[in-house]
Design a protein around this motif. Sequence first.
Motif, PDB file in Angstrom:
ATOM      1  N   CYS A  17     -30.664  -0.139  19.975  1.00 61.13           N
ATOM      2  CA  CYS A  17     -30.056  -0.070  21.307  1.00 61.13           C
ATOM      3  C   CYS A  17     -29.565   1.359  21.507  1.00 61.13           C
ATOM      4  O   CYS A  17     -28.799   1.874  20.681  1.00 61.13           O
ATOM      5  CB  CYS A  17     -28.856  -1.007  21.426  1.00 61.13           C
ATOM      6  N   SER A  18     -29.993   2.003  22.593  1.00 60.17           N
ATOM      7  CA  SER A  18     -29.491   3.336  22.960  1.00 60.17           C
ATOM      8  C   SER A  18     -28.942   3.237  24.374  1.00 60.17           C
ATOM      9  O   SER A  18     -29.669   2.866  25.299  1.00 60.17           O
ATOM     10  CB  SER A  18     -30.614   4.367  22.909  1.00 60.17           C
ATOM     11  N   VAL A  19     -27.659   3.541  24.533  1.00 56.75           N
ATOM     12  CA  VAL A  19     -26.997   3.386  25.830  1.00 56.75           C
ATOM     13  C   VAL A  19     -26.336   4.692  26.229  1.00 56.75           C
ATOM     14  O   VAL A  19     -25.621   5.316  25.427  1.00 56.75           O
ATOM     15  CB  VAL A  19     -25.946   2.257  25.779  1.00 56.75           C
ATOM     16  N   TYR A  20     -26.580   5.105  27.462  1.00 56.69           N
ATOM     17  CA  TYR A  20     -25.904   6.257  28.071  1.00 56.69           C
ATOM     18  C   TYR A  20     -25.228   5.745  29.338  1.00 56.69           C
ATOM     19  O   TYR A  20     -25.889   5.162  30.204  1.00 56.69           O
ATOM     20  CB  TYR A  20     -26.901   7.360  28.428  1.00 56.69           C
ATOM     21  N   ALA A  57     -22.161  -5.629  19.921  1.00 59.88           N
ATOM     22  CA  ALA A  57     -21.541  -4.517  19.205  1.00 59.88           C
ATOM     23  C   ALA A  57     -21.387  -3.304  20.113  1.00 59.88           C
ATOM     24  O   ALA A  57     -20.362  -2.609  20.087  1.00 59.88           O
ATOM     25  CB  ALA A  57     -22.377  -4.155  17.970  1.00 59.88           C
ATOM     26  N   VAL A  58     -22.405  -3.034  20.928  1.00 54.81           N
ATOM     27  CA  VAL A  58     -22.317  -1.938  21.891  1.00 54.81           C
ATOM     28  C   VAL A  58     -21.233  -2.228  22.927  1.00 54.81           C
ATOM     29  O   VAL A  58     -20.436  -1.349  23.283  1.00 54.81           O
ATOM     30  CB  VAL A  58     -23.677  -1.711  22.578  1.00 54.81           C
ATOM     31  N   GLU A  59     -21.183  -3.464  23.390  1.00 52.24           N
ATOM     32  CA  GLU A  59     -20.186  -3.838  24.399  1.00 52.24           C
ATOM     33  C   GLU A  59     -18.768  -3.623  23.892  1.00 52.24           C
ATOM     34  O   GLU A  59     -17.883  -3.174  24.632  1.00 52.24           O
ATOM     35  CB  GLU A  59     -20.380  -5.297  24.807  1.00 52.24           C
ATOM     36  N   ASP A  71     -14.015  13.188  34.481  1.00 54.92           N
ATOM     37  CA  ASP A  71     -15.350  12.597  34.438  1.00 54.92           C
ATOM     38  C   ASP A  71     -15.964  12.804  33.057  1.00 54.92           C
ATOM     39  O   ASP A  71     -15.946  13.913  32.522  1.00 54.92           O
ATOM     40  CB  ASP A  71     -16.261  13.251  35.485  1.00 54.92           C
ATOM     41  N   TYR A  72     -16.541  11.770  32.498  1.00 55.30           N
ATOM     42  CA  TYR A  72     -17.200  11.891  31.202  1.00 55.30           C
ATOM     43  C   TYR A  72     -18.153  10.720  31.018  1.00 55.30           C
ATOM     44  O   TYR A  72     -18.181   9.767  31.820  1.00 55.30           O
ATOM     45  CB  TYR A  72     -16.182  11.926  30.061  1.00 55.30           C
ATOM     46  N   GLY A  73     -18.929  10.774  29.966  1.00 58.08           N
ATOM     47  CA  GLY A  73     -19.829   9.682  29.646  1.00 58.08           C
ATOM     48  C   GLY A  73     -19.750   9.354  28.177  1.00 58.08           C
ATOM     49  O   GLY A  73     -19.101  10.055  27.388  1.00 58.08           O
ATOM     50  N   ILE A  74     -20.417   8.272  27.778  1.00 57.63           N
ATOM     51  CA  ILE A  74     -20.533   7.941  26.370  1.00 57.63           C
ATOM     52  C   ILE A  74     -21.988   7.606  26.060  1.00 57.63           C
ATOM     53  O   ILE A  74     -22.731   7.119  26.921  1.00 57.63           O
ATOM     54  CB  ILE A  74     -19.622   6.773  25.936  1.00 57.63           C
ATOM     55  N   ALA A  75     -22.369   7.889  24.834  1.00 55.37           N
ATOM     56  CA  ALA A  75     -23.679   7.498  24.315  1.00 55.37           C
ATOM     57  C   ALA A  75     -23.432   6.653  23.077  1.00 55.37           C
ATOM     58  O   ALA A  75     -22.655   7.051  22.200  1.00 55.37           O
ATOM     59  CB  ALA A  75     -24.511   8.729  23.973  1.00 55.37           C
ATOM     60  N   VAL A  76     -24.066   5.491  23.026  1.00 58.41           N
ATOM     61  CA  VAL A  76     -23.841   4.550  21.928  1.00 58.41           C
ATOM     62  C   VAL A  76     -25.194   4.144  21.354  1.00 58.41           C
ATOM     63  O   VAL A  76     -26.115   3.792  22.103  1.00 58.41           O
ATOM     64  CB  VAL A  76     -23.080   3.299  22.403  1.00 58.41           C
ATOM     65  N   PHE A  77     -25.292   4.173  20.015  1.00 57.44           N
ATOM     66  CA  PHE A  77     -26.533   3.813  19.334  1.00 57.44           C
ATOM     67  C   PHE A  77     -26.213   2.730  18.304  1.00 57.44           C
ATOM     68  O   PHE A  77     -25.338   2.910  17.449  1.00 57.44           O
ATOM     69  CB  PHE A  77     -27.146   5.030  18.647  1.00 57.44           C
ATOM     70  N   ALA A  78     -26.936   1.616  18.381  1.00 58.64           N
ATOM     71  CA  ALA A  78     -26.650   0.484  17.510  1.00 58.64           C
ATOM     72  C   ALA A  78     -27.940  -0.162  17.032  1.00 58.64           C
ATOM     73  O   ALA A  78     -28.959  -0.153  17.727  1.00 58.64           O
ATOM     74  CB  ALA A  78     -25.797  -0.550  18.238  1.00 58.64           C
ATOM     75  N   LEU A  97     -28.399   4.564  31.400  1.00 60.88           N
ATOM     76  CA  LEU A  97     -29.664   4.267  30.742  1.00 60.88           C
ATOM     77  C   LEU A  97     -29.427   3.335  29.566  1.00 60.88           C
ATOM     78  O   LEU A  97     -28.478   3.505  28.805  1.00 60.88           O
ATOM     79  CB  LEU A  97     -30.297   5.569  30.243  1.00 60.88           C
ATOM     80  N   ALA A  98     -30.301   2.337  29.424  1.00 60.97           N
ATOM     81  CA  ALA A  98     -30.257   1.436  28.279  1.00 60.97           C
ATOM     82  C   ALA A  98     -31.667   1.257  27.751  1.00 60.97           C
ATOM     83  O   ALA A  98     -32.589   0.950  28.506  1.00 60.97           O
ATOM     84  CB  ALA A  98     -29.666   0.091  28.667  1.00 60.97           C
ATOM     85  N   SER A  99     -31.836   1.467  26.448  1.00 60.50           N
ATOM     86  CA  SER A  99     -33.161   1.403  25.846  1.00 60.50           C
ATOM     87  C   SER A  99     -33.116   0.548  24.582  1.00 60.50           C
ATOM     88  O   SER A  99     -32.189   0.650  23.784  1.00 60.50           O
ATOM     89  CB  SER A  99     -33.639   2.818  25.495  1.00 60.50           C
ATOM     90  N   TRP A 100     -34.128  -0.318  24.420  1.00 59.89           N
ATOM     91  CA  TRP A 100     -34.321  -1.098  23.202  1.00 59.89           C
ATOM     92  C   TRP A 100     -35.680  -0.704  22.654  1.00 59.89           C
ATOM     93  O   TRP A 100     -36.716  -0.976  23.251  1.00 59.89           O
ATOM     94  CB  TRP A 100     -34.264  -2.581  23.513  1.00 59.89           C
TER      95      TRP A 100
END
Length: 374
Positions: A17-20, A57-59, A71-78, A97-100
């Motif tokens: 899971c890759s989330v931006y 887990a990402v949630e 203003d900011y963002g997060i990137a999460v990899f699980a 963006l969300a990628s599996w």
Amino acid sequence: MQLSFLRPLYDRPGPWCSVYMDASRDTQDARAQVDLRWRALKGDLLGQGADPVTVEAVEEVVRRHQPMPGDYGIAVFASRGRVVLTEYLSAPPLRDLASWSALPHTMPLVAQRGEQVAWVRVLADRTGADAMAVSAGGVPRRAQVRGGQSRQLRRVQPGGWSQSRYQRAAMEAWHQNAGDAAAATADLAERVGADVVVVAGDVRATGMIAAQLPARWQDVLVRTDAGARDVGADDTLMDDITVQTVAEVADRRIADALDRFGVQEDVGAGLDAVVSALQRNQVDTMLIVDDASADGELWVGPEPTEIATDPAQLAGMSVADPQQVRADAALLRALIGTDADLTVLAPDEAPELTDGVGAVLRYVDASTPGRGNG
């Protein structure tokens, strides 16, 4: 750009899971907006077939991360129910963006980070100094130096039988305080591997600190009289000088990579040549144009150098089950697996770069594509 901070993502099997996500919370309805954005991304992940445990887990990270101002963002990899890497983004991503996928989708992260420059900044006066440093990975470190000599720091006016003695005492105290500050500065610079050292504040103090720094740090030193240690002092000019200095270092790195690529005379130019060089552990630095719309694909096997434009190439490497993945994801994995560097270019910095990608090679031999047989 060194990519070692991404290595944990490639030490574990996927899928990933890759989330931006834009996580800004600077408005009254920000929490509700973050919740809506996450719900959309969650639905997207589940629609792509992501396993619910990994999505949960990402949630957990999205909902419970420590908010930042502005203003900011997060990137999460699980992967497999575990978050392996979370990165704060200094600005929201261009789009959520969300990628599996079989490999983590890290290109948006490295493109936004850009060239990472390690730096140290020292704000000094004649009684001591405040120093901070930021590593190439963005980790801050701080040090405060209070002068060991606090008496007789002001030189007396002319006159009086003890004038010379007091002036000597003041100069000795200034010099010792500057020596303490120089030692702390050198220690911080060593710990973060500084590319630039900015020494700001009182002119006399910065001169003394600069003179006592080891030669290797004097070579990357920038002095300025901007800034003051007084409470409430305006640090705007000092901040501007620091940002400009760091940007100049980053620009020089990019220019150097382009120069080194240029002298190869088209060797290492284009996707086919880069893939071939990565197979041979031949890439020193890969250049890639930042293109958010890029959607090319490559074929990969379990090992970083098992990368190809055609699955038949991997069959020749005895890869039994090649997988088709995003081209940028495959390229980044290969770079990390071979300890190569990356330079991300804006479209106008390399308009004629074939396929938007090229490589500065560690070595060139007769079998290198583009060199010929000479």
